[in-house]
Design a protein around this motif. Structure first.
Motif, PDB file in Angstrom:
ATOM      1  N   ILE A  69      34.175  45.056  37.879  1.00  0.00           N
ATOM      2  CA  ILE A  69      33.341  45.475  36.745  1.00  0.00           C
ATOM      3  C   ILE A  69      33.149  44.318  35.772  1.00  0.00           C
ATOM      4  CG2 ILE A  69      33.252  46.996  34.731  1.00  0.00           C
ATOM      5  CD1 ILE A  69      34.704  49.100  36.417  1.00  0.00           C
ATOM      6  N   TYR A  70      34.240  43.627  35.451  1.00  0.00           N
ATOM      7  CA  TYR A  70      34.135  42.485  34.537  1.00  0.00           C
ATOM      8  C   TYR A  70      33.248  41.389  35.129  1.00  0.00           C
ATOM      9  CZ  TYR A  70      38.021  44.536  31.904  1.00  0.00           C
ATOM     10  OH  TYR A  70      38.813  45.368  31.162  1.00  0.00           O
ATOM     11  N   LYS A  71      33.361  41.184  36.436  1.00  0.00           N
ATOM     12  CA  LYS A  71      32.560  40.148  37.087  1.00  0.00           C
ATOM     13  C   LYS A  71      31.075  40.479  37.015  1.00  0.00           C
ATOM     14  CE  LYS A  71      32.235  37.573  41.437  1.00  0.00           C
ATOM     15  NZ  LYS A  71      32.771  37.454  42.820  1.00  0.00           N
ATOM     16  N   VAL A  72      30.743  41.749  37.243  1.00  0.00           N
ATOM     17  CA  VAL A  72      29.337  42.168  37.162  1.00  0.00           C
ATOM     18  C   VAL A  72      28.811  41.980  35.737  1.00  0.00           C
ATOM     19  CG1 VAL A  72      27.787  44.157  37.310  1.00  0.00           C
ATOM     20  CG2 VAL A  72      29.480  43.761  39.102  1.00  0.00           C
ATOM     21  N   LEU A  73      29.628  42.363  34.751  1.00  0.00           N
ATOM     22  CA  LEU A  73      29.202  42.208  33.357  1.00  0.00           C
ATOM     23  C   LEU A  73      29.007  40.736  33.000  1.00  0.00           C
ATOM     24  CD1 LEU A  73      31.456  44.873  31.584  1.00  0.00           C
ATOM     25  CD2 LEU A  73      29.011  45.017  32.061  1.00  0.00           C
ATOM     26  N   VAL A  74      29.898  39.884  33.498  1.00  0.00           N
ATOM     27  CA  VAL A  74      29.736  38.446  33.250  1.00  0.00           C
ATOM     28  C   VAL A  74      28.443  37.940  33.884  1.00  0.00           C
ATOM     29  CG1 VAL A  74      30.681  36.164  33.780  1.00  0.00           C
ATOM     30  CG2 VAL A  74      32.189  37.969  32.964  1.00  0.00           C
ATOM     31  N   GLY A  75      28.141  38.431  35.103  1.00  0.00           N
ATOM     32  CA  GLY A  75      26.895  38.034  35.751  1.00  0.00           C
ATOM     33  C   GLY A  75      25.668  38.475  34.971  1.00  0.00           C
ATOM     34  N   VAL A  76      25.709  39.716  34.468  1.00  0.00           N
ATOM     35  CA  VAL A  76      24.579  40.222  33.678  1.00  0.00           C
ATOM     36  C   VAL A  76      24.398  39.389  32.414  1.00  0.00           C
ATOM     37  CG1 VAL A  76      23.756  42.189  32.323  1.00  0.00           C
ATOM     38  CG2 VAL A  76      24.748  42.563  34.582  1.00  0.00           C
ATOM     39  N   LEU A  77      25.511  39.101  31.737  1.00  0.00           N
ATOM     40  CA  LEU A  77      25.422  38.277  30.529  1.00  0.00           C
ATOM     41  C   LEU A  77      24.963  36.859  30.858  1.00  0.00           C
ATOM     42  CD1 LEU A  77      28.622  39.425  28.611  1.00  0.00           C
ATOM     43  CD2 LEU A  77      26.253  39.917  28.026  1.00  0.00           C
ATOM     44  N   GLY A  78      25.369  36.354  32.031  1.00  0.00           N
ATOM     45  CA  GLY A  78      24.909  35.030  32.435  1.00  0.00           C
ATOM     46  C   GLY A  78      23.404  34.991  32.639  1.00  0.00           C
ATOM     47  N   VAL A  79      22.877  36.031  33.290  1.00  0.00           N
ATOM     48  CA  VAL A  79      21.422  36.106  33.487  1.00  0.00           C
ATOM     49  C   VAL A  79      20.706  36.225  32.142  1.00  0.00           C
ATOM     50  CG1 VAL A  79      19.566  37.507  34.457  1.00  0.00           C
ATOM     51  CG2 VAL A  79      21.619  37.068  35.802  1.00  0.00           C
ATOM     52  N   ALA A  80      21.271  37.069  31.251  1.00  0.00           N
ATOM     53  CA  ALA A  80      20.659  37.222  29.929  1.00  0.00           C
ATOM     54  C   ALA A  80      20.687  35.905  29.156  1.00  0.00           C
ATOM     55  CB  ALA A  80      21.389  38.310  29.141  1.00  0.00           C
ATOM     56  N   GLY A  81      21.817  35.198  29.234  1.00  0.00           N
ATOM     57  CA  GLY A  81      21.909  33.910  28.549  1.00  0.00           C
ATOM     58  C   GLY A  81      20.941  32.888  29.115  1.00  0.00           C
TER      59      GLY A  81
ATOM     60  N   LEU B   9      34.782  38.362  28.525  1.00  0.00           N
ATOM     61  CA  LEU B   9      34.797  39.168  29.749  1.00  0.00           C
ATOM     62  C   LEU B   9      35.290  38.361  30.943  1.00  0.00           C
ATOM     63  CD1 LEU B   9      31.455  41.154  29.353  1.00  0.00           C
ATOM     64  CD2 LEU B   9      33.772  42.071  29.245  1.00  0.00           C
ATOM     65  N   HIS B  10      34.982  37.073  30.967  1.00  0.00           N
ATOM     66  CA  HIS B  10      35.460  36.231  32.069  1.00  0.00           C
ATOM     67  C   HIS B  10      36.985  36.114  32.033  1.00  0.00           C
ATOM     68  CE1 HIS B  10      36.329  32.385  34.184  1.00  0.00           C
ATOM     69  NE2 HIS B  10      35.441  32.869  35.025  1.00  0.00           N
ATOM     70  N   ARG B  11      37.544  36.025  30.841  1.00  0.00           N
ATOM     71  CA  ARG B  11      39.003  35.983  30.736  1.00  0.00           C
ATOM     72  C   ARG B  11      39.622  37.300  31.217  1.00  0.00           C
ATOM     73  NH1 ARG B  11      41.728  33.407  25.584  1.00  0.00           N
ATOM     74  NH2 ARG B  11      43.431  33.745  27.054  1.00  0.00           N
ATOM     75  N   LEU B  12      38.994  38.422  30.854  1.00  0.00           N
ATOM     76  CA  LEU B  12      39.485  39.718  31.332  1.00  0.00           C
ATOM     77  C   LEU B  12      39.367  39.817  32.852  1.00  0.00           C
ATOM     78  CD1 LEU B  12      37.986  42.108  28.619  1.00  0.00           C
ATOM     79  CD2 LEU B  12      40.371  41.395  28.869  1.00  0.00           C
ATOM     80  N   TYR B  13      38.284  39.278  33.389  1.00  0.00           N
ATOM     81  CA  TYR B  13      38.105  39.278  34.848  1.00  0.00           C
ATOM     82  C   TYR B  13      39.205  38.473  35.535  1.00  0.00           C
ATOM     83  CZ  TYR B  13      36.441  37.170  39.187  1.00  0.00           C
ATOM     84  OH  TYR B  13      36.360  36.681  40.465  1.00  0.00           O
ATOM     85  N   LYS B  14      39.487  37.279  35.005  1.00  0.00           N
ATOM     86  CA  LYS B  14      40.524  36.443  35.611  1.00  0.00           C
ATOM     87  C   LYS B  14      41.890  37.114  35.514  1.00  0.00           C
ATOM     88  CE  LYS B  14      40.034  32.735  36.902  1.00  0.00           C
ATOM     89  NZ  LYS B  14      39.751  32.220  38.261  1.00  0.00           N
ATOM     90  N   ARG B  15      42.147  37.770  34.380  1.00  0.00           N
ATOM     91  CA  ARG B  15      43.441  38.437  34.214  1.00  0.00           C
ATOM     92  C   ARG B  15      43.579  39.607  35.180  1.00  0.00           C
ATOM     93  NH1 ARG B  15      44.970  40.528  28.325  1.00  0.00           N
ATOM     94  NH2 ARG B  15      44.892  38.271  27.968  1.00  0.00           N
ATOM     95  N   ALA B  16      42.518  40.426  35.303  1.00  0.00           N
ATOM     96  CA  ALA B  16      42.580  41.573  36.212  1.00  0.00           C
ATOM     97  C   ALA B  16      42.726  41.117  37.661  1.00  0.00           C
ATOM     98  CB  ALA B  16      41.328  42.435  36.045  1.00  0.00           C
TER      99      ALA B  16
ATOM    100  N   ILE C 277      29.921  33.952  23.784  1.00  0.00           N
ATOM    101  CA  ILE C 277      31.243  34.429  23.352  1.00  0.00           C
ATOM    102  C   ILE C 277      31.645  35.678  24.134  1.00  0.00           C
ATOM    103  CG2 ILE C 277      32.515  35.403  21.407  1.00  0.00           C
ATOM    104  CD1 ILE C 277      30.859  33.587  19.584  1.00  0.00           C
ATOM    105  N   LEU C 278      30.701  36.612  24.277  1.00  0.00           N
ATOM    106  CA  LEU C 278      30.998  37.848  25.001  1.00  0.00           C
ATOM    107  C   LEU C 278      31.277  37.568  26.473  1.00  0.00           C
ATOM    108  CD1 LEU C 278      31.223  40.868  24.514  1.00  0.00           C
ATOM    109  CD2 LEU C 278      28.807  41.102  25.061  1.00  0.00           C
ATOM    110  N   ALA C 279      30.487  36.689  27.076  1.00  0.00           N
ATOM    111  CA  ALA C 279      30.701  36.347  28.485  1.00  0.00           C
ATOM    112  C   ALA C 279      32.049  35.652  28.681  1.00  0.00           C
ATOM    113  CB  ALA C 279      29.569  35.457  28.986  1.00  0.00           C
ATOM    114  N   TYR C 280      32.421  34.801  27.732  1.00  0.00           N
ATOM    115  CA  TYR C 280      33.714  34.112  27.829  1.00  0.00           C
ATOM    116  C   TYR C 280      34.869  35.116  27.767  1.00  0.00           C
ATOM    117  CZ  TYR C 280      37.646  31.108  26.569  1.00  0.00           C
ATOM    118  OH  TYR C 280      38.868  30.482  26.530  1.00  0.00           O
TER     119      TYR C 280
END
Length: 362
Positions: A231-243, A16-23, A11-14
């Motif tokens: 920044i959002y992309k990096v956070l999505v990547g970190v959450l992806g690795v964690a997931g 942040l991914h939307r925020l990344y796409k918007r930015a 949910i969190l990665a989703y």
């Protein structure tokens, strides 16, 4: 636990991914937006455009009021078109022995008047653009200048402070702030340009684009939004690795559970085969004995004692069939060896059982 973590991570990665796409989309739109000068050419281009609308355009100009300006409540020399005043109470509150700062907004007001963007050094007699709904624009809060800021400390004495400490709530004071969008400031506007009659308006665009009022240049805004996207992309990547890690842990646990179950079943089957073989061997030995020997063995006290000592110390029914390692005690049957609670311990010496093997009685 892992499933909850994976769900929360997704949910969190989703989000942040939307925020990344918007930015990222905002950065691309700002980078590609066409810039227009506030002059007669702009009016002509709007007349030639479909429905007299430019869906997304950029203009720059100086703020000029459309009517009477807003005066600062604390500095009469300051005039603006937007005025934001706030009064915030500051206090400390104790929760479970921990003090934390708490803010309570007592007053928060926003006033505005219609204003135009005009070319530098020009007035209302030239081409001008009316800015609508400025309070809904992005970055407009950053352009408000602080015209007044004052902290009013709450008077207190020793008795009042003591009472506040006992009650767990200490009043510090009040923060009074006034911000204004001043007349004469340079401003860049990005949004939808519309010509209605003889008047040109800048208004919020469709939902796919951002309405922006800022003093920053186009390049600065592009960098700002691209940095946010990074920044959002990096956070999505970190959450992806964690997931992915949580999924691997879950799969590994499931694999271990299945493997342990299969190993347990295999050991039980092997033990049952050995038990059947041992019973067949004992049956053959008993068949070879003569009745007199069997009778004498049955009536013998020594044989009775040996028989009792050969019983499992847990169920007291089956014969002792396995050796518990590493202690080496032969004290339980195969069924009870498998049924020992985890972690398995020897019923005699309470030492941890690493494994057990079948023993044979001659």
């Amino acid at each position: 636990g892992c499933l909850v973590g994976i769900g929360f991570d997704f949910i969190l990665a989703y989000g942040l991914h939307r925020l990344y796409k918007r930015a990222l989309r905002s950065a691309i739109n700002i980078e590609n937006v066409q810039k227009y000068s506030i002059d007669r050419e702009l009016s002509k281009k709007l007349e030639d455009a479909p429905y007299s609308v430019i869906p997304y355009g950029c203009i720059e100009g100086v703020i000029y009021p459309a009517g009477a300006t807003l005066k600062s409540n604390f500095n009469l020399e300051k005039e603006g078109v937007m005025q934001h005043t706030s009064l915030v109470e500051h206090k400390s509150r104790r929760v479970q022995g921990i003090w934390s700062d708490v803010k309570n907004v007592i007053r928060d007001t926003l006033e505005m008047i219609p204003f135009y963007l005009v070319p530098h050094g020009e007035g209302l007699h030239t081409t001008k653009v009316l800015v609508t709904e400025p309070n809904s624009a992005h970055h407009i809060d950053e352009e408000l200048s602080v015209t007044h800021e004052n902290f009013i400390q709450t008077p207190s004495d020793i008795i009042k402070k003591g009472m506040e400490l006992i009650s767990g709530e200490v009043h510090k004071g009040y923060q009074e702030t006034e911000k204004m969008l001043l007349v004469g400031r340079h401003l860049m506007a990005i949004g939808k340009l519309v010509k209605e009659g003889e008047e040109i308006k800048m208004m919020p665009p469709s939902s796919d684009f951002r309405y922006i009022l800022s003093q920053k240049t186009k390049d600065e805004l592009v960098r700002l939004h691209r940095n946010k996207a990074t920044i959002y992309k990096v956070l999505v990547g970190v959450l992806g690795v964690a997931g992915a890690t949580l999924i691997c842990v879950l799969v590994y646990r499931y694999y271990k559970k299945i493997k342990n179950y299969k190993d347990e079943q295999r050991r039980k089957e092997e033990f049952q085969r050995l038990r059947d073989r041992e019973e067949q061997r004992r049956a053959r030995i008993a068949h070879r004995r003569n009745p007199e020997t069997l009778l004498s063995n049955t009536n013998s006290d020594t044989s009775d004692n040996d028989w009792d000592q050969s019983k499992c110390v847990v169920c007291l029914t089956n014969e002792r069939e396995v050796v518990l390692l590493n202690c080496g005690h032969v004290c339980v049957c195969g069924d009870c060896a498998f049924a020992l609670p985890e972690p398995k311990k020897c019923p005699v010496c309470r030492e941890r059982v690493e494994r057990f093997v079948t023993t044979f009685t001659p």
